[in-house]
Design an enzyme around this catalytic site. Structure first.
Site, PDB file in Angstrom:
ATOM      1  N   ASN A 195      44.310  19.810 -54.389  1.00  0.00           N
ATOM      2  CA  ASN A 195      44.974  21.114 -54.234  1.00  0.00           C
ATOM      3  C   ASN A 195      44.343  22.112 -55.203  1.00  0.00           C
ATOM      4  OD1 ASN A 195      46.490  20.987 -56.842  1.00  0.00           O
ATOM      5  ND2 ASN A 195      47.327  19.165 -55.841  1.00  0.00           N
TER       6      ASN A 195
ATOM      7  N   LYS B 113      31.004   5.345 -47.181  1.00  0.00           N
ATOM      8  CA  LYS B 113      31.147   6.698 -46.637  1.00  0.00           C
ATOM      9  C   LYS B 113      31.534   6.637 -45.157  1.00  0.00           C
ATOM     10  CE  LYS B 113      28.728  11.026 -45.962  1.00  0.00           C
ATOM     11  NZ  LYS B 113      27.444  11.642 -45.693  1.00  0.00           N
TER      12      LYS B 113
ATOM     13  N   LYS C  87      65.968  15.557 -58.065  1.00  0.00           N
ATOM     14  CA  LYS C  87      65.134  14.761 -58.987  1.00  0.00           C
ATOM     15  C   LYS C  87      65.817  14.550 -60.340  1.00  0.00           C
ATOM     16  CE  LYS C  87      60.934  16.403 -56.697  1.00  0.00           C
ATOM     17  NZ  LYS C  87      59.480  16.314 -56.682  1.00  0.00           N
TER      18      LYS C  87
END
Ligand code: CTP
Length: 406
Positions: free
Chosen positions: A207, A285, A337
């Site tokens: 990200n 790969k 949480k």
């Protein structure tokens, strides 16, 4: 974190003397007024004109150079006495109270904090006499910014290179920052950066987190007096001074590191942008002709949620990166949480969140309070957040006096 005022910058005579010019420039750029002082030997390595031009102040070499008692007057108005580079000779003079030039006399006259950045040949650095002198200075309350390891001007390898200017700047901030009475000496674990979930030896899922926010939090905590463990995914950032750095790559490695270091921590601050899913790893790969275009993903551990199941007195702070309904989603995460606080920040707009030098958000406490954290540099944002966290811990402990200890 004090970030402006006057610094008396002493430069002693080693090959690293030229690096003082870059340091002086950085200090001035960061808003400090810098009064330069050089030892006679330092002036043989670098002319006084360089420092005088950068700082726009005359360079002091001997007591009374510019006016009688100028060493006394200068230290009275200086917040910090900083020596970079500090040679073995200058360290020895300071340790033994010898005052035969402006810098050594100013050191004795200075009542405020002193920061010394040694630089010398490795054997000289490790010599028991130098270490003895440094230990005397530490006992006298002097802060030492340790030298780096690497290739030295003398051709040898080892400890003795002057610390990087950015590191010295972090030590300056540390030496002038008030310590938070509740955070001082407390262990705090901070997670930062992205995680990378490898697909094959070439590709990974990740990200846009740069780690800037988490690293700034770690720096602010260290300056407040905490013992910081910084667990970070891959970033290009320099390791902040004073923290224990743990480098990880994947969500699984981050989970292992955070759980491994949380014992004895007063707080865990989960700032990392942890991947929620990971692909199966292919050791070879993936070839495009044999790939069907569909990636099977498995959930990673929600580290914050796991920590929330067994807090054991540890203050748990999460982050909520949201593109919409930030406060509502932040509250849901806080409850789901079992956090004590959640910092909500918008992502996907310029000036905050990922890949930005600035941030803005809201800190939601479990008692329902919402603290706005106004738009600021990520470091100022972190400083504010750390003070809020320290104050919250302070209130929890029922300590009546909230004043910051020096
Ligand atoms: N977090 C975590 N472990 C994960 C995912 C997130 O510990 N596997 C933590 C983050 O470090 C952050 C908080 O949980 O402190 C919220 O992360 P965020 O990405 O905003 O939300 P998610 O819980 O992943 O939920 P969603 O992606 O659906 O918004």
């Amino acid at each position: 974190m004090k970030q402006s005022g006057q610094i008396l910058l002493g430069v002693s005579g080693g090959i690293a003397a030229y690096k003082a010019a870059e340091l002086a420039r950085l200090l001035v750029k960061n808003g400090w007024s810098v009064i330069p002082s050089m030892t006679r030997t330092a002036t043989e390595f670098m002319g006084t004109l360089t420092l005088a031009s950068i700082t726009e102040h005359e360079v002091h070499i001997d007591v009374g150079d510019h006016s009688p008692m100028d060493h006394i007057r200068t230290v009275r108005s200086s917040d910090l006495l900083l020596v970079a580079p500090a040679t073995a000779h200058t360290i020895a003079k300071f340790a033994h109270g010898q005052a035969d030039d402006f810098l050594s006399a100013a050191y004795l006259a200075h009542k405020g904090p002193s920061l010394i950045c040694p630089s010398m040949n490795t054997a000289m650095w490790h010599h028991p006499a130098t270490q003895r002198n440094l230990s005397m200075l530490r006992d006298d309350g002097v802060l030492i910014c340790p030298p780096d390891s690497g290739e030295l001007a003398c051709g040898e390898w080892g400890d003795g290179r002057l610390a990087e200017a950015e590191t010295i700047l972090e030590y300056v901030a540390y030496s002038l920052s008030p310590k938070h009475p509740t955070l001082q000496g407390k262990k705090v674990v901070v997670s930062a950066g992205p995680t990378c979930e490898d697909l094959d030896p070439v590709r990974f899922l990740s990200n846009r987190s740069t780690g800037l926010m988490g690293f700034a939090i770690a720096r602010a905590l260290w300056c407040a007096g905490a013992e910081v463990v910084l667990v970070s995914g891959p970033t290009h950032l320099r390791v902040p001074a004073g923290v224990q750095m743990v480098k990880v790559r994947s969500a699984a490695e981050m989970a292992e590191a955070v759980h491994g270091h949380r014992n004895g921590a007063a707080s865990v601050i989960m700032n990392a942008a942890v991947a929620d899913y990971r692909p199966a790893y292919h050791p070879h790969k993936l070839k495009k002709d044999s790939f069907n275009g569909v990636l099977a993903l498995n959930r990673t551990e929600d580290i914050l949620a796991t920590l929330g199941k067994d807090k054991n007195g540890c203050l748990l702070i999460g982050f909520a990166a949201e593109t919409e309904d930030g406060i509502v989603n932040g509250r849901k995460k806080l409850i789901h949480k079992n956090c004590d606080g959640v910092v909500v920040n918008r992502v996907g707009i310029a000036g905050q969140g990922f890949e930005s030098d600035t941030n803005q958000g809201t800190l939601i406490w479990r008692d329902g309070r919402e603290i706005p954290l106004p738009m600021a540099s990520k470091q100022d944002f972190a400083n504010l957040l750390v003070t809020e966290i320290g104050d919250f811990m302070h209130d929890l402990a029922g300590i009546p006096n909230r004043d910051m200890a020096q």
